[in-house]
Design an enzyme around this catalytic site. Structure first.
Site, mmCIF file in Angstrom:
data_model
loop_
_atom_site.group_PDB
_atom_site.id
_atom_site.type_symbol
_atom_site.label_atom_id
_atom_site.label_comp_id
_atom_site.label_asym_id
_atom_site.label_seq_id
_atom_site.Cartn_x
_atom_site.Cartn_y
_atom_site.Cartn_z
ATOM 1 N N GLY A 46 5.381 -10.230 -11.520
ATOM 2 C CA GLY A 46 4.011 -10.722 -11.505
ATOM 3 C C GLY A 46 2.945 -9.503 -11.675
ATOM 4 O O GLY A 46 3.435 -8.360 -11.586
ATOM 5 N N SER A 102 -1.181 -6.943 -7.517
ATOM 6 C CA SER A 102 -1.673 -7.439 -6.440
ATOM 7 C C SER A 102 -1.538 -9.235 -6.441
ATOM 8 O O SER A 102 -2.309 -9.897 -5.981
ATOM 9 C CB SER A 102 -3.304 -7.355 -6.593
ATOM 10 N N LYS A 125 3.808 -10.139 -4.858
ATOM 11 C CA LYS A 125 5.385 -9.903 -5.146
ATOM 12 C C LYS A 125 6.080 -9.025 -3.612
ATOM 13 O O LYS A 125 6.797 -9.458 -3.166
ATOM 14 C CB LYS A 125 5.508 -8.869 -6.259
ATOM 15 N N ASP A 167 6.689 0.262 -7.994
ATOM 16 C CA ASP A 167 5.929 1.169 -7.390
ATOM 17 C C ASP A 167 6.570 2.375 -6.840
ATOM 18 O O ASP A 167 6.110 3.594 -6.742
ATOM 19 C CB ASP A 167 4.923 0.590 -6.456
#
Length: 177
Positions: free
Chosen positions: A10, A13, A16, A37
């Site tokens: 996705g 923000s 997920k 990330d």
């Protein structure tokens, strides 16, 4: 064979990470969550905001170069190896190139039992979350909300604008083998 990897795709923000956190709480077996990330945070400084690494534009654009792709491939090989060794993995990703990104991940996870989950969120909701977070380049969430799903094939899709992370996690849990 039981599910070894849950891939949550996705935009920024979209929810997920919240879903991954809830999945780890509701699933009876232990699961490890890893996200793109984590990879970006682990990059050496020379690959941040560089043409060969990853760069973030003023309006939320994300550009990745050959250096990033090389490390991403090694990282995905490691994730696949952990799954093959028996770890259950929740992968929190952003398919910047839609179907092409899924194809790269699919090739790395070949032979594993994978549940592909699309995590949707209306662009305006994702943009509001992005502002509230304060740790993202403005515009990223809105740019990615739709594009990361283009051409991607899912086993299941959830919408965090319509349901809380816990409800989405419970829905995903019912689809595990």
């Amino acid at each position: 064979m039981s599910t070894q990897v849950i891939v949550l795709n996705g935009g920024s923000s979209s929810g997920k990470t919240g879903i991954a956190r809830c999945l780890k709480a509701v699933l009876p077996q232990p699961w490890i969550s890893l996200g793109v990330d984590d990879l970006v945070d682990a990059l050496p400084p020379g690959l941040l905001d560089s043409g060969s690494g990853i760069a973030f534009g003023d309006h939320g654009e994300v550009e990745v170069g050959a250096g990033f792709r090389e490390l991403e491939a090694a990282w995905m090989t490691g994730i696949a190896a952990m799954a093959r060794a028996g770890a259950r993995i929740i992968l929190d990703d952003v398919f910047l190139s839609g179907a092409a990104s899924q194809a790269r991940v699919r090739s790395q996870l070949d032979g594993l039992e994978v549940l592909w989950v699309g995590v949707h969120c209306a662009p305006e909701i994702a943009a509001g979350r992005e502002i509230a977070r304060g740790d993202r380049t403005g515009g990223m969430a809105e740019l990615q909300a739709i594009s990361v799903h283009e051409g991607v094939v899912y086993d299941l899709e959830v919408d965090t604008g319509a349901a809380e992370s816990l409800a989405c996690a419970r829905t995903i849990a019912t689809h595990l083998r």
